[in-house]
Design an enzyme around this catalytic site. Structure first.
Site, PDB file in Angstrom:
ATOM      1  N   HIS A   1     -10.385  -6.067  -2.756  1.00  0.00           N
ATOM      2  CA  HIS A   1     -11.481  -5.845  -1.797  1.00  0.00           C
ATOM      3  C   HIS A   1     -12.607  -5.119  -2.537  1.00  0.00           C
ATOM      4  O   HIS A   1     -12.552  -3.905  -2.742  1.00  0.00           O
ATOM      5  CB  HIS A   1     -10.987  -5.008  -0.609  1.00  0.00           C
TER       6      HIS A   1
ATOM      7  N   ASN B   1       2.117  -4.692  -3.398  1.00  0.00           N
ATOM      8  CA  ASN B   1       0.737  -5.106  -3.138  1.00  0.00           C
ATOM      9  C   ASN B   1      -0.090  -3.890  -2.752  1.00  0.00           C
ATOM     10  O   ASN B   1       0.375  -3.027  -2.005  1.00  0.00           O
ATOM     11  CB  ASN B   1       0.763  -6.115  -1.975  1.00  0.00           C
TER      12      ASN B   1
ATOM     13  N   GLU C   1      -6.052 -10.596  -1.767  1.00  0.00           N
ATOM     14  CA  GLU C   1      -6.910 -10.456  -0.572  1.00  0.00           C
ATOM     15  C   GLU C   1      -8.383 -10.339  -0.975  1.00  0.00           C
ATOM     16  O   GLU C   1      -9.103  -9.466  -0.478  1.00  0.00           O
ATOM     17  CB  GLU C   1      -6.521  -9.199   0.219  1.00  0.00           C
TER      18      GLU C   1
ATOM     19  N   GLU D   1       0.820  -1.228   0.000  1.00  0.00           N
ATOM     20  CA  GLU D   1       0.000   0.000   0.000  1.00  0.00           C
ATOM     21  C   GLU D   1       0.852   1.276   0.000  1.00  0.00           C
ATOM     22  O   GLU D   1       0.649   2.177   0.806  1.00  0.00           O
ATOM     23  CB  GLU D   1      -0.976  -0.035   1.181  1.00  0.00           C
TER      24      GLU D   1
ATOM     25  N   ASP E   1     -12.188 -10.233  -1.361  1.00  0.00           N
ATOM     26  CA  ASP E   1     -13.501 -10.428  -0.744  1.00  0.00           C
ATOM     27  C   ASP E   1     -14.482  -9.478  -1.439  1.00  0.00           C
ATOM     28  O   ASP E   1     -14.072  -8.517  -2.079  1.00  0.00           O
ATOM     29  CB  ASP E   1     -13.502 -10.270   0.782  1.00  0.00           C
TER      30      ASP E   1
HETATM   31  O1  9MR Z   1      -7.550  -8.555   8.120  1.00  0.00           O
HETATM   32  C1  9MR Z   1      -6.630  -7.749   8.841  1.00  0.00           C
HETATM   33  C2  9MR Z   1      -7.249  -7.324  10.163  1.00  0.00           C
HETATM   34  O2  9MR Z   1      -7.408  -8.452  11.005  1.00  0.00           O
HETATM   35  C3  9MR Z   1      -6.377  -6.272  10.819  1.00  0.00           C
HETATM   36  O3  9MR Z   1      -7.043  -5.786  11.982  1.00  0.00           O
HETATM   37  C4  9MR Z   1      -6.122  -5.148   9.851  1.00  0.00           C
HETATM   38  C5  9MR Z   1      -5.253  -4.067  10.470  1.00  0.00           C
HETATM   39  O4  9MR Z   1      -4.919  -3.075   9.562  1.00  0.00           O
HETATM   40  O5  9MR Z   1      -5.483  -5.661   8.695  1.00  0.00           O
HETATM   41  C6  9MR Z   1      -6.294  -6.538   7.996  1.00  0.00           C
HETATM   42  O6  9MR Z   1      -5.652  -6.967   6.810  1.00  0.00           O
HETATM   43  C7  9MR Z   1      -5.353  -5.950   5.862  1.00  0.00           C
HETATM   44  C8  9MR Z   1      -4.126  -6.406   5.108  1.00  0.00           C
HETATM   45  O7  9MR Z   1      -3.078  -6.687   5.992  1.00  0.00           O
HETATM   46  C9  9MR Z   1      -3.686  -5.358   4.088  1.00  0.00           C
HETATM   47  N1  9MR Z   1      -4.770  -5.011   3.209  1.00  0.00           N
HETATM   48  C10 9MR Z   1      -6.035  -4.640   3.860  1.00  0.00           C
HETATM   49  C11 9MR Z   1      -6.461  -5.745   4.812  1.00  0.00           C
HETATM   50  C12 9MR Z   1      -7.825  -5.437   5.406  1.00  0.00           C
HETATM   51  O8  9MR Z   1      -7.776  -4.272   6.182  1.00  0.00           O
END
Ligand code: 9MR
Length: 353
Positions: A240, A204, A269, A163, A271
């Site tokens: 997402h 990513n 990722e 990101e 969904d």
């Molecule tokens: O799914 C993850 C969640 O459990 C955490 O609280 C969160 C914290 O920022 O991160 C989520 O995963 C993220 C991923 O690492 C990067 N892309 C976005 C995902 C969803 O927020």
């Protein structure tokens, strides 16, 4: 590869049958093992994966069985992030991440490592202490070297930098950009490559699936880094999506241009959330969202991986982050497959080479 393209004419038809609930034509012909996503993906050139939460994996036996049965790659949802692996400077805790890597090995699964450099989920010692740029650079190098070396030979892909770009294509503000300048990205890839020369190294991000200012900036960045000999091997699109916004319609085009650039691509990722409650139209749209990304992947020569960010509504980050939204995964809270599951499975079966 031509075969991949030749089957796409019928993908739409199969998707339509999948979401309408009618028996899909491909299953009726008895073509191949359709008993799981993992079996359906075999021979497609694309691995199917899921994010895994380690406490859930330990505590929930049906969930654990489904991870082993349905997927051939896993990603730690949180357990390889800086906050978890290096909670204090120089003190590393690999326990949870090691358990996932061991689980993957026991089940013949590859691991996507997530993530080495991010603006989020960093420990407070890192973000609150005012390090000099030289110190911060050393800290970043040590962290990348230590983590990648720890897992050397056991990680298929690393999301090295996560990101890093804003929606308008500029570099995202972070402790890394501020202290180290834009060169931190190339450095991170070089350090990761030094520590594990065989791992495939990825950029990513989210909202970079279609052609837009953000993916244009990634395209330019990857092109430049590769011209400079920086070991960047892959472009990750998180995926997402939300049914209420519709889906980007230039995903295949975007994936293809990275393909031509000579890097791998992956959906990392995926969904597809919706405003609750679910209804049949949203559920149908969701199946189309999941399939459309998989189709784009199957259309490209070097798209190698498609990962769900959680596969069951029993555990999903979505309701906690988006008020009133949810039902974002292909399995419901009882681990029953939804039309999205059938749509993914059927698309995979058509994509076999
Ligand atoms: O799914 C993850 C969640 O459990 C955490 O609280 C969160 C914290 O920022 O991160 C989520 O995963 C993220 C991923 O690492 C990067 N892309 C976005 C995902 C969803 O927020």
């Amino acid at each position: 590869m031509g075969e991949r393209r030749s089957v796409l004419a019928v993908l739409t038809l199969v998707l339509a049958t999948a979401v309408s609930g009618a028996a899909p034509a491909v299953a009726a012909t008895g073509q191949g093992d359709t008993s799981s996503l993992r079996a359906a993906a075999r021979g497609s050139g694309v691995r199917i994966g899921t994010a895994v939460d380690m406490s859930t994996l330990a505590d929930d036996a049906p969930y654990r069985a489904a991870v082993a049965r349905e997927f051939d790659t896993v990603t730690a949802e949180n357990e390889m992030k800086w906050q978890v692996v290096e909670p204090e400077r120089g003190r590393y805790d690999w326990a949870a991440a090691d358990r996932l890597v061991d689980f993957a090995r026991a089940n013949g699964q590859a691991v996507r490592g997530h993530t080495l450099v991010w603006h989020n989920q960093n420990p407070s010692w890192l973000t609150e202490d005012a390090f000099t740029p030289a110190e911060l650079r050393r800290i970043l190098r040590d962290h990348i070297h230590t983590e990648v070396r720890h897992f050397k030979g056991r990680i298929w892909h690393w999301d090295v930098v996560n990101e890093a770009i804003n929606e308008d294509g500029t570099l995202r503000d972070s402790i890394w950009l501020r202290a180290l300048g834009p060169g931190y990205i190339a450095d991170a890839f070089r350090w990761a490559h030094e520590a594990d020369p065989k791992a495939k190294l990825y950029l990513n991000d989210y909202n970079n699936e279609g052609v837009n200012a953000k993916s244009d900036a990634y395209y330019a960045l990857v092109k430049r880094l590769r011209a400079e000999g920086v070991p960047v091997h892959g472009y990750g699109m998180q995926g997402h999506l939300a049914v209420q916004y519709g889906f980007p319609d230039t995903v295949a085009e975007n994936v293809r241009r990275f393909d031509v650039l000579g890097v791998q691509t992956a959906f990392t990722e995926v969904d597809v959330r919706m405003i609750l409650p679910a209804d049949p139209v949203k559920v149908q749209a969701q199946a189309q969202g999941f399939s459309s990304l998989l189709q784009a992947c199957l259309l490209a020569r070097h798209c190698v991986s498609y990962t769900l960010w959680g596969f069951t509504d029993r555990y999903s980050w979505v309701p906690g982050w988006f008020d009133g939204e949810g039902s974002a995964t292909p399995f419901d809270e009882e681990l029953r497959p939804k039309p999205a599951y059938q749509a993914l499975r059927n698309t995979f079966l058509l994509g076999r080479r």
